[in-house]
Design a protein around this motif. Structure first.
Motif, PDB file in Angstrom:
ATOM      1  N   ALA A 121       0.897  -1.194   0.070  1.00 53.29           N
ATOM      2  CA  ALA A 121       0.122   0.002  -0.030  1.00 53.29           C
ATOM      3  C   ALA A 121       0.727   1.196   0.029  1.00 53.29           C
ATOM      4  CB  ALA A 121      -1.068   0.049   1.150  1.00 53.29           C
ATOM      5  N   ALA A 122       1.966   1.259   0.777  1.00 54.90           N
ATOM      6  CA  ALA A 122       2.759   2.470   0.786  1.00 54.90           C
ATOM      7  C   ALA A 122       3.559   2.512  -0.570  1.00 54.90           C
ATOM      8  CB  ALA A 122       3.944   2.197   2.033  1.00 54.90           C
ATOM      9  N   GLN A 123       3.963   1.366  -1.224  1.00 56.28           N
ATOM     10  CA  GLN A 123       4.364   1.546  -2.624  1.00 56.28           C
ATOM     11  C   GLN A 123       3.601   2.117  -3.593  1.00 56.28           C
ATOM     12  OE1 GLN A 123       5.905  -2.673  -2.431  1.00 56.28           O
ATOM     13  NE2 GLN A 123       7.831  -1.660  -3.484  1.00 56.28           N
ATOM     14  N   ARG A 124       2.443   2.112  -3.320  1.00 52.96           N
ATOM     15  CA  ARG A 124       1.066   2.456  -4.387  1.00 52.96           C
ATOM     16  C   ARG A 124       1.013   3.943  -4.169  1.00 52.96           C
ATOM     17  NH1 ARG A 124      -1.466  -2.575  -3.132  1.00 52.96           N
ATOM     18  NH2 ARG A 124      -2.667  -1.812  -1.351  1.00 52.96           N
ATOM     19  N   PHE A 125       1.085   4.363  -2.786  1.00 59.00           N
ATOM     20  CA  PHE A 125       1.180   5.735  -2.632  1.00 59.00           C
ATOM     21  C   PHE A 125       2.174   6.417  -3.079  1.00 59.00           C
ATOM     22  CE2 PHE A 125       1.503   9.717  -0.068  1.00 59.00           C
ATOM     23  CZ  PHE A 125       0.312  10.266  -0.250  1.00 59.00           C
ATOM     24  N   GLN A 126       3.405   5.969  -2.858  1.00 65.10           N
ATOM     25  CA  GLN A 126       4.557   6.464  -3.254  1.00 65.10           C
ATOM     26  C   GLN A 126       4.734   6.700  -4.922  1.00 65.10           C
ATOM     27  OE1 GLN A 126       7.292   7.982  -1.706  1.00 65.10           O
ATOM     28  NE2 GLN A 126       7.815   8.685  -3.599  1.00 65.10           N
ATOM     29  N   ARG A 127       3.865   5.706  -5.581  1.00 59.89           N
ATOM     30  CA  ARG A 127       3.923   5.791  -7.134  1.00 59.89           C
ATOM     31  C   ARG A 127       2.926   6.932  -7.430  1.00 59.89           C
ATOM     32  NH1 ARG A 127       3.690   2.177 -11.635  1.00 59.89           N
ATOM     33  NH2 ARG A 127       4.438   0.466 -10.283  1.00 59.89           N
ATOM     34  N   LEU A 128       2.048   7.410  -6.605  1.00 64.02           N
ATOM     35  CA  LEU A 128       1.129   8.492  -6.837  1.00 64.02           C
ATOM     36  C   LEU A 128       2.032   9.782  -6.676  1.00 64.02           C
ATOM     37  CD1 LEU A 128      -1.999   7.948  -4.760  1.00 64.02           C
ATOM     38  CD2 LEU A 128      -1.922   7.548  -7.022  1.00 64.02           C
TER      39      LEU A 128
ATOM     40  N   LEU B 183      16.502   0.931  -3.071  1.00 60.20           N
ATOM     41  CA  LEU B 183      16.513   1.140  -4.732  1.00 60.20           C
ATOM     42  C   LEU B 183      15.710  -0.047  -5.188  1.00 60.20           C
ATOM     43  CD1 LEU B 183      20.138   2.222  -5.393  1.00 60.20           C
ATOM     44  CD2 LEU B 183      18.140   3.776  -4.594  1.00 60.20           C
ATOM     45  N   VAL B 184      15.808  -1.204  -5.031  1.00 59.47           N
ATOM     46  CA  VAL B 184      14.721  -2.369  -5.668  1.00 59.47           C
ATOM     47  C   VAL B 184      13.432  -1.825  -5.406  1.00 59.47           C
ATOM     48  CG1 VAL B 184      14.204  -4.665  -5.625  1.00 59.47           C
ATOM     49  CG2 VAL B 184      16.706  -3.886  -5.873  1.00 59.47           C
ATOM     50  N   LEU B 185      13.187  -1.437  -4.294  1.00 59.53           N
ATOM     51  CA  LEU B 185      11.608  -1.305  -4.031  1.00 59.53           C
ATOM     52  C   LEU B 185      11.264   0.158  -4.451  1.00 59.53           C
ATOM     53  CD1 LEU B 185      11.839  -2.208  -0.007  1.00 59.53           C
ATOM     54  CD2 LEU B 185      10.717  -3.429  -1.563  1.00 59.53           C
ATOM     55  N   LEU B 186      12.060   0.937  -4.772  1.00 62.18           N
ATOM     56  CA  LEU B 186      11.681   2.234  -5.460  1.00 62.18           C
ATOM     57  C   LEU B 186      11.207   1.821  -6.990  1.00 62.18           C
ATOM     58  CD1 LEU B 186      14.057   5.007  -4.049  1.00 62.18           C
ATOM     59  CD2 LEU B 186      11.427   4.555  -3.734  1.00 62.18           C
ATOM     60  N   THR B 187      12.141   0.986  -7.473  1.00 62.68           N
ATOM     61  CA  THR B 187      11.660   0.703  -8.819  1.00 62.68           C
ATOM     62  C   THR B 187      10.240  -0.199  -8.758  1.00 62.68           C
ATOM     63  OG1 THR B 187      12.930  -1.644  -8.898  1.00 62.68           O
ATOM     64  CG2 THR B 187      14.131   0.276  -9.543  1.00 62.68           C
TER      65      THR B 187
ATOM     66  N   GLY C  70       7.522   2.142  -9.782  1.00 62.09           N
ATOM     67  CA  GLY C  70       7.605   2.691 -11.028  1.00 62.09           C
ATOM     68  C   GLY C  70       8.461   3.482 -11.478  1.00 62.09           C
ATOM     69  N   LEU C  71       9.694   3.678 -10.684  1.00 60.54           N
ATOM     70  CA  LEU C  71      10.938   4.473 -10.971  1.00 60.54           C
ATOM     71  C   LEU C  71      11.502   3.583 -11.835  1.00 60.54           C
ATOM     72  CD1 LEU C  71      12.062   6.165  -8.018  1.00 60.54           C
ATOM     73  CD2 LEU C  71      10.607   7.073  -9.826  1.00 60.54           C
ATOM     74  N   SER C  72      12.349   3.831 -12.861  1.00 59.74           N
ATOM     75  CA  SER C  72      13.497   3.116 -13.603  1.00 59.74           C
ATOM     76  C   SER C  72      14.512   2.907 -12.977  1.00 59.74           C
ATOM     77  CB  SER C  72      13.908   4.169 -14.776  1.00 59.74           C
ATOM     78  OG  SER C  72      14.459   5.215 -14.519  1.00 59.74           O
ATOM     79  N   PRO C  73      15.322   1.961 -13.452  1.00 61.88           N
ATOM     80  CA  PRO C  73      16.722   1.923 -12.361  1.00 61.88           C
ATOM     81  C   PRO C  73      17.359   3.200 -12.558  1.00 61.88           C
ATOM     82  CG  PRO C  73      16.218   0.065 -13.947  1.00 61.88           C
ATOM     83  CD  PRO C  73      15.117   1.155 -14.053  1.00 61.88           C
ATOM     84  N   ALA C  74      17.433   3.979 -13.538  1.00 66.26           N
ATOM     85  CA  ALA C  74      18.128   5.246 -13.513  1.00 66.26           C
ATOM     86  C   ALA C  74      17.512   6.170 -12.392  1.00 66.26           C
ATOM     87  CB  ALA C  74      18.159   5.912 -14.856  1.00 66.26           C
ATOM     88  N   ALA C  75      16.215   6.156 -12.573  1.00 68.94           N
ATOM     89  CA  ALA C  75      15.276   7.194 -11.515  1.00 68.94           C
ATOM     90  C   ALA C  75      15.738   6.820  -9.881  1.00 68.94           C
ATOM     91  CB  ALA C  75      14.049   7.239 -11.978  1.00 68.94           C
ATOM     92  N   ALA C  76      15.704   5.448  -9.824  1.00 69.03           N
ATOM     93  CA  ALA C  76      16.055   4.997  -8.717  1.00 69.03           C
ATOM     94  C   ALA C  76      17.157   5.483  -8.108  1.00 69.03           C
ATOM     95  CB  ALA C  76      15.726   3.700  -8.427  1.00 69.03           C
ATOM     96  N   LEU C  77      18.232   5.105  -8.970  1.00 66.94           N
ATOM     97  CA  LEU C  77      19.600   5.472  -8.605  1.00 66.94           C
ATOM     98  C   LEU C  77      19.648   6.641  -8.404  1.00 66.94           C
ATOM     99  CD1 LEU C  77      21.950   3.028 -11.073  1.00 66.94           C
ATOM    100  CD2 LEU C  77      21.943   3.066  -8.311  1.00 66.94           C
TER     101      LEU C  77
END
Length: 433
Positions: free
Chosen positions: A296-303, A332-336, A339-346
């Motif tokens: 659920a937290a990841q869905r909100f972070q995606r928003l 970083l993996v959890l941020l991808t 919806g973040l790309s590997p570049a955006a997470a890095l």
């Protein structure tokens, strides 16, 4: 190892803090980067270390952690060359910050103590305040000590936030906060720049939620708040707030409570007593609730991502018994997964972090930047690893082999570090309850 006058490091892929390049090299001159160039354009006189099958990245920045001395070599072993301590005993952490260059540690930035109400949640690393006057005085005193920012903790009264934020900004510092229980929007309207753990979002999206902390995100009733979640995300974006969600901490909470258990490295490289003090007993029902809460937290972070809210990568180690360095890669993996790309997470652990922290020589592979870099096996433009194979780390121009860093001798003096004593105190009280 010591810095060499000039040396180039080449890899199949290079991420400069913003984008990936193929077959490039970073040229290091002592403690600074002098150039990022195609391998074919290197001077024949420049010594080059080639790393085929690897990606070269700027030294990572963990923007949310609590420092203990044993962590330093472990952070470096995983390619983390800068950490921001987000709450510690003030004289102690400033002394550590003064020593990092002479030790196998990352460079240290400090927000000083947790400025908190009465009683403070973590008394051994807090500056206790009781009213608006003492709260503003605490901000000014902390800033005057030479810190790199200000952190407010969860017991700060809502009406103190604006004058505290104003005092921080007057001193030239950003101000960050655990926004429980008033909500992120109250904090943002009061001038707070950054919020942690998605803490306080529940107060904004579900004011009458069941009792509890972040695990309440795993309650089935959260589904009815979806429309409100989108409205709150819009308001966060309009307030220009920065999110440091520390998803690796959320992840730790289900792992420690289920038979799945921690990552093997956490048992291998973390002091056993500290792991015990910062962990929790098996509880499958609560563990599964935390699993749902993380999603659920990841869905909100995606928003937030979709609205252009800046996200920073922070682990919250050693909270949750998570390992320095490795937990940031997990972040970083959890941020991808949001919806973040590997570049955006890095970017959240390099250039974006450096920009927010006003550290222009960190987080990028560019001329005159600090010679901080990590070389990691694999093509990180395609996917980021939970458990990276780090081949080499360069901090301030000095190369380090991860295996050597992880063989640092045990030093029992970590038990006297402020957060070690704090975790032991919390654990003792839980056992006595």
């Amino acid at each position: 190892m010591t810095p060499q006058p000039v040396r180039a490091y080449a890899a199949d892929k290079v991420f400069d803090g913003d984008r990936f390049y193929a077959d490039h090299a970073v040229v290091v001159a002592k403690d600074r980067i002098s150039a990022l160039v195609p391998v074919a354009e290197l001077s024949p006189d420049t010594p080059v270390d080639h790393y085929p099958g690897c990606t070269l990245v700027p030294g990572l920045i963990d923007t949310h952690m609590h420092f203990l001395r044993w962590q330093g070599p472990v952070f470096l072993a995983y390619g983390v060359t800068t950490v921001r301590d987000t709450g510690n005993d003030l004289p102690w952490i400033l002394q550590c910050r003064a020593e990092w260059r002479d030790r196998p540690w990352p460079r240290i930035l400090s927000l000083g103590p947790l400025i908190d109400g009465d009683p403070p949640g973590h008394a051994l690393v807090a500056h206790r305040v009781s009213d608006a006057e003492s709260a503003v005085a605490a901000v000014r005193a902390t800033a005057a000590a030479g810190v790199d920012g200000i952190k407010l903790y969860a017991s700060i009264a809502a009406e103190w936030i604006a004058p505290m934020a104003a005092a921080a900004h007057e001193a030239g510092h950003k101000i960050s906060m655990h926004c429980l229980p008033h909500g992120v929007l109250v904090a943002g309207r009061g001038g707070v720049d950054e919020f942690y753990h998605l803490d306080g979002i529940l107060a904004d999206i579900w004011p009458d939620h069941p009792p509890g902390w972040l695990h309440v995100w795993g309650d089935p009733g959260l589904a009815k708040t979806w429309d409100r979640q989108q409205q709150v995300a819009d308001e966060i974006a309009a307030l220009d707030l920065v999110s440091t969600p520390t998803l690796a901490y959320w992840d730790s909470q289900w792992r420690m409570r289920l038979e799945h258990g921690p990552w093997p490295e956490e048992r291998a490289h973390m002091p056993a007593d500290l792991f015990k003090w910062s962990s929790a007993a098996l509880d499958p029902a609560l563990g599964h609730t935390w699993q749902r809460a993380l999603k659920a937290a990841q869905r909100f972070q995606r928003l937030l991502n979709e609205r252009g809210v800046v996200v920073l990568a922070g682990s919250d180690t050693p909270c949750g018994g998570i390992l320095p360095g490795q937990s940031l890669w997990r972040e970083l993996v959890l941020l991808t997964e949001t919806g973040l790309s590997p570049a955006a997470a890095l970017r959240a652990a390099t250039a974006a972090a450096a920009d927010f922290l006003a550290q222009p020589r960190l987080g990028r592979l560019a001329a005159d930047c600090a010679a901080d870099l990590a070389i990691v096996r694999g093509d990180l433009s395609r996917a980021l690893p939970d458990r990276p194979e780090v081949e080499l780390v360069v901090r301030d121009g000095t190369p380090h082999r991860p295996a050597d860093l992880l063989r640092q001798p045990d030093d029992p003096t970590w038990r006297s570090d402020p957060w070690a004593r704090q975790f032991e105190q919390h654990w003792t009280r839980r056992m006595q309850a």
